[in-house]
Scaffold this active site. Sequence first.
Site, PDB file in Angstrom:
ATOM      1  N   GLU A 125       7.238 -21.827   8.306  1.00  0.00           N
ATOM      2  CA  GLU A 125       7.655 -20.948   9.399  1.00  0.00           C
ATOM      3  C   GLU A 125       8.701 -21.578  10.303  1.00  0.00           C
ATOM      4  O   GLU A 125       9.312 -20.898  11.125  1.00  0.00           O
ATOM      5  CB  GLU A 125       6.457 -20.515  10.234  1.00  0.00           C
ATOM      6  CG  GLU A 125       5.847 -21.595  11.091  1.00  0.00           C
ATOM      7  CD  GLU A 125       4.751 -21.042  11.994  1.00  0.00           C
ATOM      8  OE1 GLU A 125       4.861 -21.229  13.211  1.00  0.00           O
ATOM      9  OE2 GLU A 125       3.811 -20.409  11.485  1.00  0.00           O
ATOM     10  N   GLU A 135       0.798  -1.218   0.000  1.00  0.00           N
ATOM     11  CA  GLU A 135       0.000   0.000   0.000  1.00  0.00           C
ATOM     12  C   GLU A 135       0.835   1.274   0.000  1.00  0.00           C
ATOM     13  O   GLU A 135       0.309   2.367  -0.241  1.00  0.00           O
ATOM     14  CB  GLU A 135      -0.943  -0.010   1.209  1.00  0.00           C
ATOM     15  CG  GLU A 135      -2.054  -1.056   1.072  1.00  0.00           C
ATOM     16  CD  GLU A 135      -2.940  -1.145   2.307  1.00  0.00           C
ATOM     17  OE1 GLU A 135      -2.545  -0.606   3.353  1.00  0.00           O
ATOM     18  OE2 GLU A 135      -4.007  -1.760   2.213  1.00  0.00           O
TER      19      GLU A 135
END
Length: 270
Positions: free
Chosen positions: A112, A81
Amino acid sequence: MTFTKTTEQSSKYEHLEQMSVHELLTHINHEDQTVPLAVEKALPQIEALVNATVNALKEGGRLFYIGAGTSGRLGIVDASECPPTFGVPHELVNGIIAGGDQAIRRAVENAEDSTTQAWLDLKAAGITAGDVVVGIAASGTTPYVISGLEACHKNSIVTGSITCNAGSPLALVAQFPVEVVVGPEFVTGSSRMKAGTAQKLVLNMLSTATMIQLGRVKGNKMVDMQLSNAKLVDRGTRMIMDEIGVDYETANHLLLTHGSVRKAVENFKL
Protein backbone atom coordinates in the site's frame (compact mmCIF):
# COMPACT_ATOMS: atom_id res chain seq x y z
CA MET A 1 -8.95 22.65 7.56
CA THR A 2 -6.81 20.46 9.78
CA PHE A 3 -6.94 16.79 8.82
CA THR A 4 -7.61 14.42 11.71
CA LYS A 5 -7.86 10.65 11.36
CA THR A 6 -10.94 9.94 13.44
CA THR A 7 -10.63 6.30 12.40
CA GLU A 8 -7.37 6.17 14.38
CA GLN A 9 -8.64 7.88 17.52
CA SER A 10 -8.90 5.86 20.72
CA SER A 11 -11.99 3.73 21.23
CA LYS A 12 -14.73 5.10 23.48
CA TYR A 13 -14.57 1.81 25.36
CA GLU A 14 -11.87 0.72 27.81
CA HIS A 15 -10.73 -2.66 29.15
CA LEU A 16 -12.31 -4.68 26.37
CA GLU A 17 -10.60 -7.84 27.61
CA GLN A 18 -12.55 -7.56 30.86
CA MET A 19 -15.94 -7.47 29.17
CA SER A 20 -18.28 -10.45 28.91
CA VAL A 21 -19.28 -11.73 25.48
CA HIS A 22 -22.69 -10.12 25.97
CA GLU A 23 -21.10 -6.76 26.73
CA LEU A 24 -18.76 -7.00 23.75
CA LEU A 25 -21.55 -7.81 21.35
CA THR A 26 -23.85 -5.14 22.77
CA HIS A 27 -21.23 -2.42 22.42
CA ILE A 28 -20.16 -3.49 18.93
CA ASN A 29 -23.80 -3.52 17.85
CA HIS A 30 -24.33 -0.08 19.34
CA GLU A 31 -21.42 1.29 17.32
CA ASP A 32 -22.58 -0.47 14.16
CA GLN A 33 -25.96 1.24 14.39
CA THR A 34 -24.28 4.61 13.84
CA VAL A 35 -22.91 3.64 10.42
CA PRO A 36 -26.08 3.99 8.27
CA LEU A 37 -26.64 7.44 9.77
CA ALA A 38 -23.13 8.46 8.74
CA VAL A 39 -23.79 7.12 5.24
CA GLU A 40 -27.02 9.14 5.08
CA LYS A 41 -25.06 12.37 5.57
CA ALA A 42 -22.95 11.47 2.53
CA LEU A 43 -25.89 10.79 0.19
CA PRO A 44 -25.35 13.96 -1.91
CA GLN A 45 -21.73 12.92 -2.51
CA ILE A 46 -22.75 9.36 -3.35
CA GLU A 47 -25.36 10.67 -5.80
CA ALA A 48 -22.76 12.76 -7.60
CA LEU A 49 -20.43 9.77 -7.91
CA VAL A 50 -23.23 7.52 -9.19
CA ASN A 51 -24.23 10.07 -11.83
CA ALA A 52 -20.65 10.41 -13.03
CA THR A 53 -20.30 6.63 -13.18
CA VAL A 54 -23.56 6.12 -15.06
CA ASN A 55 -22.60 8.77 -17.60
CA ALA A 56 -19.25 7.12 -18.24
CA LEU A 57 -20.64 3.59 -18.53
CA LYS A 58 -23.39 4.72 -20.89
CA GLU A 59 -20.64 5.99 -23.17
CA GLY A 60 -18.83 2.64 -23.13
CA GLY A 61 -16.56 3.24 -20.16
CA ARG A 62 -15.83 0.89 -17.28
CA LEU A 63 -15.68 1.18 -13.50
CA PHE A 64 -12.49 0.42 -11.58
CA TYR A 65 -12.02 0.16 -7.83
CA ILE A 66 -8.51 0.45 -6.38
CA GLY A 67 -7.59 -0.09 -2.75
CA ALA A 68 -5.30 -1.82 -0.29
CA GLY A 69 -6.06 -4.34 2.45
CA THR A 70 -9.69 -4.44 3.57
CA SER A 71 -10.63 -1.58 1.25
CA GLY A 72 -9.16 -3.36 -1.75
CA ARG A 73 -10.92 -6.59 -0.86
CA LEU A 74 -14.26 -4.82 -0.54
CA GLY A 75 -13.84 -3.35 -4.01
CA ILE A 76 -13.06 -6.79 -5.43
CA VAL A 77 -16.14 -8.27 -3.73
CA ASP A 78 -18.41 -5.62 -5.20
CA ALA A 79 -16.90 -5.94 -8.67
CA SER A 80 -17.10 -9.73 -8.65
CA GLU A 81 -20.79 -9.68 -7.73
CA CYS A 82 -21.92 -7.46 -10.60
CA PRO A 83 -21.78 -10.07 -13.42
CA PRO A 84 -23.84 -12.76 -11.63
CA THR A 85 -26.31 -10.24 -10.21
CA PHE A 86 -26.83 -8.02 -13.23
CA GLY A 87 -25.58 -10.12 -16.15
CA VAL A 88 -22.93 -7.59 -17.19
CA PRO A 89 -19.55 -8.54 -18.69
CA HIS A 90 -16.83 -9.31 -16.15
CA GLU A 91 -14.69 -6.48 -17.48
CA LEU A 92 -17.34 -3.78 -16.86
CA VAL A 93 -16.62 -3.47 -13.13
CA ASN A 94 -13.09 -4.23 -11.95
CA GLY A 95 -11.45 -4.51 -8.54
CA ILE A 96 -7.71 -3.96 -8.17
CA ILE A 97 -5.88 -4.50 -4.87
CA ALA A 98 -2.39 -3.38 -3.87
CA GLY A 99 -0.12 -6.40 -4.00
CA GLY A 100 -2.11 -8.20 -6.68
CA ASP A 101 -4.48 -11.13 -6.38
CA GLN A 102 -2.36 -12.82 -3.72
CA ALA A 103 -3.23 -9.92 -1.40
CA ILE A 104 -6.89 -10.92 -1.46
CA ARG A 105 -6.16 -13.70 1.03
CA ARG A 106 -2.89 -12.64 2.61
CA ALA A 107 -1.45 -9.18 3.27
CA VAL A 108 1.46 -8.20 1.02
CA GLU A 109 4.09 -6.25 2.94
CA ASN A 110 4.44 -2.57 1.99
CA ALA A 111 2.18 -2.91 -1.07
CA GLU A 112 0.00 0.00 0.00
CA ASP A 113 3.01 2.31 0.32
CA SER A 114 3.90 2.29 -3.39
CA THR A 115 3.42 5.59 -5.23
CA THR A 116 3.79 4.09 -8.70
CA GLN A 117 2.23 0.61 -8.71
CA ALA A 118 -1.44 1.63 -8.87
CA TRP A 119 -1.03 3.29 -12.24
CA LEU A 120 0.95 0.31 -13.52
CA ASP A 121 -1.87 -1.98 -12.35
CA LEU A 122 -4.50 0.20 -14.04
CA LYS A 123 -2.54 0.29 -17.30
CA ALA A 124 -2.17 -3.49 -17.17
CA ALA A 125 -5.98 -3.67 -16.92
CA GLY A 126 -6.33 -1.52 -20.03
CA ILE A 127 -7.54 1.70 -18.40
CA THR A 128 -8.77 4.38 -20.82
CA ALA A 129 -9.88 8.00 -20.64
CA GLY A 130 -13.51 6.89 -20.80
CA ASP A 131 -13.34 4.91 -17.57
CA VAL A 132 -14.04 5.82 -13.92
CA VAL A 133 -11.62 4.97 -11.10
CA VAL A 134 -12.83 4.96 -7.49
CA GLY A 135 -10.12 4.88 -4.82
CA ILE A 136 -11.15 3.18 -1.57
CA ALA A 137 -9.25 3.87 1.66
CA ALA A 138 -10.72 4.18 5.14
CA SER A 139 -7.87 6.43 6.28
CA GLY A 140 -7.81 8.49 3.10
CA THR A 141 -4.01 8.48 3.22
CA THR A 142 -3.00 5.28 1.40
CA PRO A 143 -0.17 6.19 -1.04
CA TYR A 144 -1.09 3.43 -3.50
CA VAL A 145 -4.61 4.81 -3.88
CA ILE A 146 -3.76 8.53 -3.84
CA SER A 147 -1.02 8.16 -6.46
CA GLY A 148 -3.37 6.09 -8.61
CA LEU A 149 -5.95 8.87 -8.70
CA GLU A 150 -3.28 11.49 -9.34
CA ALA A 151 -2.11 9.51 -12.36
CA CYS A 152 -5.70 9.23 -13.54
CA HIS A 153 -6.08 13.01 -13.49
CA LYS A 154 -2.98 13.39 -15.66
CA ASN A 155 -4.67 11.07 -18.15
CA SER A 156 -8.12 12.73 -18.08
CA ILE A 157 -9.82 9.86 -16.25
CA VAL A 158 -12.80 10.56 -13.96
CA THR A 159 -12.08 9.74 -10.30
CA GLY A 160 -14.05 9.14 -7.13
CA SER A 161 -13.12 8.06 -3.63
CA ILE A 162 -14.64 6.42 -0.58
CA THR A 163 -13.07 7.38 2.75
CA CYS A 164 -14.05 7.50 6.41
CA ASN A 165 -12.15 10.63 7.50
CA ALA A 166 -13.18 14.18 6.64
CA GLY A 167 -10.82 16.29 4.55
CA SER A 168 -8.37 13.49 3.79
CA PRO A 169 -5.64 13.73 1.13
CA LEU A 170 -7.52 11.14 -0.94
CA ALA A 171 -10.78 13.09 -0.87
CA LEU A 172 -8.93 16.23 -1.92
CA VAL A 173 -7.51 14.41 -4.95
CA ALA A 174 -10.77 12.80 -6.10
CA GLN A 175 -13.21 14.64 -8.37
CA PHE A 176 -16.17 12.91 -6.70
CA PRO A 177 -15.21 12.18 -3.08
CA VAL A 178 -17.48 10.31 -0.69
CA GLU A 179 -16.67 10.85 2.98
CA VAL A 180 -18.49 8.70 5.54
CA VAL A 181 -17.20 9.77 8.95
CA VAL A 182 -17.91 6.90 11.33
CA GLY A 183 -15.65 7.99 14.19
CA PRO A 184 -13.39 5.82 16.38
CA GLU A 185 -13.62 2.06 16.07
CA PHE A 186 -14.64 -0.26 18.92
CA VAL A 187 -11.13 -1.72 18.75
CA THR A 188 -8.91 1.32 18.25
CA GLY A 189 -7.81 1.65 14.62
CA SER A 190 -9.56 -1.53 13.42
CA SER A 191 -11.08 0.05 10.33
CA ARG A 192 -12.37 -3.29 9.04
CA MET A 193 -15.23 -2.72 11.49
CA LYS A 194 -17.38 0.44 11.18
CA ALA A 195 -15.30 1.91 8.38
CA GLY A 196 -15.43 -1.36 6.45
CA THR A 197 -19.18 -1.57 6.94
CA ALA A 198 -19.59 2.00 5.71
CA GLN A 199 -17.51 1.31 2.62
CA LYS A 200 -19.56 -1.81 1.85
CA LEU A 201 -22.80 0.14 2.13
CA VAL A 202 -21.52 2.84 -0.22
CA LEU A 203 -20.28 0.26 -2.72
CA ASN A 204 -23.69 -1.45 -2.60
CA MET A 205 -25.32 1.87 -3.42
CA LEU A 206 -22.86 2.78 -6.16
CA SER A 207 -23.02 -0.46 -8.11
CA THR A 208 -26.73 -1.15 -7.57
CA ALA A 209 -27.93 2.35 -8.44
CA THR A 210 -25.62 2.39 -11.47
CA MET A 211 -26.89 -0.96 -12.76
CA ILE A 212 -30.51 0.10 -12.29
CA GLN A 213 -29.81 3.28 -14.24
CA LEU A 214 -28.24 1.16 -16.98
CA GLY A 215 -31.47 -0.85 -17.27
CA ARG A 216 -30.26 -4.02 -15.57
CA VAL A 217 -33.28 -4.26 -13.24
CA LYS A 218 -36.94 -4.45 -14.29
CA GLY A 219 -39.50 -3.52 -11.66
CA ASN A 220 -37.53 -4.75 -8.68
CA LYS A 221 -36.20 -7.95 -10.27
CA MET A 222 -32.70 -9.02 -11.37
CA VAL A 223 -33.90 -10.00 -14.82
CA ASP A 224 -30.37 -10.40 -16.21
CA MET A 225 -28.91 -12.47 -13.37
CA GLN A 226 -26.76 -15.45 -14.30
CA LEU A 227 -28.40 -18.84 -13.79
CA SER A 228 -25.41 -20.27 -11.96
CA ASN A 229 -27.16 -22.56 -9.45
CA ALA A 230 -30.48 -24.25 -8.67
CA LYS A 231 -31.59 -21.47 -6.32
CA LEU A 232 -31.23 -18.84 -9.02
CA VAL A 233 -32.95 -21.00 -11.63
CA ASP A 234 -35.88 -21.41 -9.24
CA ARG A 235 -35.93 -17.66 -8.52
CA GLY A 236 -35.87 -16.87 -12.23
CA THR A 237 -38.65 -19.35 -12.91
CA ARG A 238 -40.88 -17.70 -10.30
CA MET A 239 -40.10 -14.25 -11.73
CA ILE A 240 -41.38 -15.42 -15.11
CA MET A 241 -44.49 -16.95 -13.53
CA ASP A 242 -45.30 -13.61 -11.87
CA GLU A 243 -44.60 -11.59 -15.00
CA ILE A 244 -46.53 -13.53 -17.65
CA GLY A 245 -48.91 -15.72 -15.62
CA VAL A 246 -47.79 -19.22 -16.64
CA ASP A 247 -47.29 -22.32 -14.51
CA TYR A 248 -43.95 -23.35 -13.01
CA GLU A 249 -43.14 -25.97 -15.65
CA THR A 250 -43.80 -23.60 -18.54
CA ALA A 251 -41.83 -20.79 -16.90
CA ASN A 252 -38.90 -23.09 -16.18
CA HIS A 253 -38.86 -24.32 -19.78
CA LEU A 254 -38.88 -20.74 -21.08
CA LEU A 255 -36.05 -19.77 -18.74
CA LEU A 256 -33.82 -22.68 -19.67
CA THR A 257 -34.58 -22.22 -23.36
CA HIS A 258 -33.76 -18.52 -23.48
CA GLY A 259 -31.12 -18.32 -20.75
CA SER A 260 -32.40 -15.30 -18.83
CA VAL A 261 -35.58 -13.94 -17.29
CA ARG A 262 -35.54 -10.91 -19.58
CA LYS A 263 -35.20 -12.94 -22.80
CA ALA A 264 -37.78 -15.50 -21.68
CA VAL A 265 -40.39 -12.81 -21.02
CA GLU A 266 -39.57 -10.82 -24.15
CA ASN A 267 -39.80 -13.88 -26.40
CA PHE A 268 -43.04 -15.05 -24.79
CA LYS A 269 -44.65 -11.66 -25.49
CA LEU A 270 -43.62 -11.59 -29.15
